[in-house]
Design an enzyme around this catalytic site. Structure first.
Site, mmCIF file in Angstrom:
data_model
loop_
_atom_site.group_PDB
_atom_site.id
_atom_site.type_symbol
_atom_site.label_atom_id
_atom_site.label_comp_id
_atom_site.label_asym_id
_atom_site.label_seq_id
_atom_site.Cartn_x
_atom_site.Cartn_y
_atom_site.Cartn_z
ATOM 1 N N HIS A 51 2.670 11.902 -7.063
ATOM 2 C CA HIS A 51 1.282 11.561 -7.344
ATOM 3 C C HIS A 51 1.084 10.052 -7.272
ATOM 4 O O HIS A 51 2.042 9.293 -7.250
ATOM 5 C CB HIS A 51 0.859 12.063 -8.727
ATOM 6 C CG HIS A 51 1.601 11.431 -9.867
ATOM 7 N ND1 HIS A 51 2.815 11.910 -10.330
ATOM 8 C CD2 HIS A 51 1.317 10.348 -10.639
ATOM 9 C CE1 HIS A 51 3.228 11.150 -11.331
ATOM 10 N NE2 HIS A 51 2.339 10.191 -11.539
ATOM 11 N N GLU A 105 -3.809 3.504 1.678
ATOM 12 C CA GLU A 105 -4.120 3.676 3.096
ATOM 13 C C GLU A 105 -4.344 5.159 3.358
ATOM 14 O O GLU A 105 -3.456 5.976 3.121
ATOM 15 C CB GLU A 105 -2.963 3.176 3.965
ATOM 16 C CG GLU A 105 -3.128 3.464 5.438
ATOM 17 C CD GLU A 105 -1.881 3.126 6.246
ATOM 18 O OE1 GLU A 105 -1.699 3.765 7.302
ATOM 19 O OE2 GLU A 105 -1.089 2.259 5.830
ATOM 20 N N GLU A 151 -2.892 10.944 -11.212
ATOM 21 C CA GLU A 151 -2.786 10.828 -12.658
ATOM 22 C C GLU A 151 -3.894 9.908 -13.157
ATOM 23 O O GLU A 151 -4.142 8.845 -12.593
ATOM 24 C CB GLU A 151 -1.424 10.247 -13.045
ATOM 25 C CG GLU A 151 -1.221 10.137 -14.543
ATOM 26 C CD GLU A 151 0.166 9.636 -14.917
ATOM 27 O OE1 GLU A 151 0.378 9.402 -16.126
ATOM 28 O OE2 GLU A 151 1.025 9.472 -14.030
ATOM 29 N N HIS A 197 0.828 -1.202 0.000
ATOM 30 C CA HIS A 197 0.000 0.000 0.000
ATOM 31 C C HIS A 197 0.860 1.249 0.000
ATOM 32 O O HIS A 197 2.050 1.198 0.281
ATOM 33 C CB HIS A 197 -0.965 0.027 1.196
ATOM 34 C CG HIS A 197 -0.302 0.101 2.533
ATOM 35 N ND1 HIS A 197 -0.068 -0.999 3.311
ATOM 36 C CD2 HIS A 197 0.168 1.157 3.237
ATOM 37 C CE1 HIS A 197 0.518 -0.645 4.438
ATOM 38 N NE2 HIS A 197 0.678 0.670 4.424
#
Length: 146
Positions: free
Chosen positions: A84, A56, A130, A5
């Site tokens: 990003h 998360e 994105e 994550h």
């Protein structure tokens, strides 16, 4: 090994959960409150954590109502750091038309700049996302418009 994550701190968990589930179509996979630590963790994604990398969202209690809290650093303003996350969509233009209807803030629309066919939007905390289509990858790499 595999990536499990990525964590983003969010000021208002309800607002962020609404964005990631209702706007980006992710599912809330699990949520755990830690009252003694004054934070909550919420995991969202497009599939089970056992199979997919997930996001998360960490909420530190009080940030949603603290008038002195100016927000988290998005990583794109000075000093730069984190840039990003990226999500894949079947059709960037259709996704962006929907984001436009929902009033989502854009950093870059699909036909802005020299890289055509991909976009960047902002989440409620200003993190950049994105918006990308793998079918457009070949055309972007070759410098052709999609």
């Amino acid at each position: 090994m595999r990536m499990l994550h990525t964590m983003l701190r969010v000021a208002d968990l309800d607002r962020s959960l609404a964005f990631y589930t209702e706007v980006l179509g992710m599912t809330l996979l699990r949520r755990k409150d830690y009252p003694s630590g004054r934070f909550t963790l919420a995991f969202v994604g497009y599939g089970p954590e056992s199979e997919q990398t997930v996001l998360e969202l960490t909420h530190n209690y009080g940030t949603e109502s603290d008038e002195d809290f100016s927000g988290y650093h998005d990583g794109n303003s000075v000093p730069q750091g984190f840039g990003h996350i990226c999500v894949s969509v079947p059709d960037v233009y259709a996704a962006c038309a929907r984001f436009e209807e929902l009033g989502i803030e854009f950093v870059k629309r699909p036909d802005d700049g020299s890289m055509k066919g991909l976009a960047f939007i902002k989440d409620p905390d200003g993190y950049w996302i994105e918006i990308f289509s793998p079918t457009g990858l070949k055309n972007i790499i070759l410098g052709q418009s999609i």
